[in-house]
Write an enzyme that holds these catalytic residues in place. Structure first.
Site, PDB file in Angstrom:
ATOM      1  CB  SER A 101      48.733  45.623 -80.367  1.00 17.23           C
ATOM      2  OG  SER A 101      46.447  46.101 -81.568  1.00 17.23           O
ATOM      3  CE1 TYR A 134      44.752  42.707 -77.489  1.00 17.58           C
ATOM      4  CE2 TYR A 134      43.724  45.045 -79.372  1.00 17.58           C
ATOM      5  CZ  TYR A 134      44.516  44.029 -78.931  1.00 17.58           C
ATOM      6  OH  TYR A 134      45.646  43.229 -79.346  1.00 17.58           O
TER       7      TYR A 134
END
Length: 329
Positions: A160, A186
């Site tokens: 990502s 994350y």
């Protein structure tokens, strides 16, 4: 030979869909495993690979939910797997290996994002790192005989642009000495996904196993954002005033079919024959972000590409060694 971290170019763009990038590719006789293959881009990836003729196995922690989600993907095989449970990973891999099938495509799509409070698994590991990276790391290690038996396999690690939130802190992976921040955790896990592909490709290419990492885009209606508040989602510009998802592929606000495109392209495209170990977006290899580009991005500009620390081969090798110790390999 190391693949250059620069666009080919592929001829595809940000708005390409998974069906468009796989057009004309026949996967009959190929076997694919897609983690997270019963929701969001994982489901679309599983559907498109199956429609091209591949045998598709979808590991699932919630098998009932997976069966319901895959009802329109005839022939998809469902098997139990919990990425936070090492014994479950070993059992899934052992069952797959016992089937005698080679594994041509492994898509590591399952993941969690921005858990609001620090949560640890049974081993004491922070759950985003444990799920998004370590679970898939162990899965690849256990499925290695099937990957090498394919005579040409690809592993696609769904990363990502979250890599821009943080690198990997090898001195404090599990937030034992620093304050926990959901998006730092994350970002660390997504950078780990990208670094994993770099070192996996280096180790595997001699045996025909190539690896890629992918930024699929920002897709708010996949369930990944379940831990985010409505206010946070609006502040990010991901929804409009009525709460509807914003669609603007040029700004990475994608539909699910557009989000799955780069995953499917990395898994199947003949354009990538003989290549690997690179981070990809918009169905092409991403450029490296320059220091000037990073400064422009931090000032609010839309800058494509990957930050150098997420594809650094030395960092990738160190992460691999640490990951082996953490799973007891």
């Amino acid at each position: 030979m190391t693949t250059a971290q620069q666009p080919l170019p592929s001829g595809f763009g940000a708005a390409a869909t998974a069906e468009e990038v796989i057009k004309g590719i026949d996967l009959t006789g190929k076997v694919a495993v897609v983690t997270g293959g019963y929701s969001g881009i994982g489901l679309e990836t599983a559907r498109v690979l199956r429609s091209a003729g591949a045998e598709v196995v979808v590991p699932a922690r919630d098998e009932e939910r997976a069966r319901a989600a895959l009802k329109d993907v005839p022939g998809a095989e469902i098997a139990h797997l919990d990425l936070l449970d090492p014994a479950s990973i070993d059992a899934f891999a052992a069952k797959f290996l016992a089937s005698g099938r080679p594994l041509h495509i492994l898509v590591d799509s399952a993941g969690i994002m921005a858990t609001p409070a620090l949560t640890r698994d049974a081993r004491g590991y922070e759950v985003q790192f444990a799920t998004n990276h370590l679970g898939h790391f162990q899965l690849v290690k256990r499925l290695w005989p099937a990957l090498t038996a394919a005579g040409g396999a690809r592993v696609v690690s769904v990363s990502s642009r979250g890599i821009r939130f943080a690198g990997v802190d090898l001195d404090d992976l599990h937030f034992e000495h620093r304050a926990y921040e959901p998006f730092v955790a994350y970002g660390q896990s997504k950078t780990a996904n990208a670094l994993f592909a770099v070192e996996l490709d280096r180790r595997g290419r001699g045996e025909g196993v190539r690896a890629f990492s992918v930024h699929p885009g920002t897709i708010i209606d996949t369930g990944l954002a379940k831990h985010l508040t409505a206010e946070a989602i609006r502040a990010a510009g991901a929804v409009d005033a009525e709460g509807r998802p914003v669609r603007d592929a040029a700004r990475q606000m994608k539909t699910v079919p557009q989000g799955a495109a780069t995953v499917v392209w990395c898994a199947t495209s003949p354009q990538l024959a003989g290549l690997g170990g690179v981070y990809c977006e918009n169905s092409d290899i991403s450029p490296l972000v320059t220091p000037e580009g990073e400064a422009a991005w931090r000032a609010g500009a839309e800058i494509p590409g990957v930050l150098p620390y997420a594809v650094d081969p030395e960092a990738a090798a160190r992460l691999w060694d640490v990951s082996e110790r953490l799973i007891g390999a």
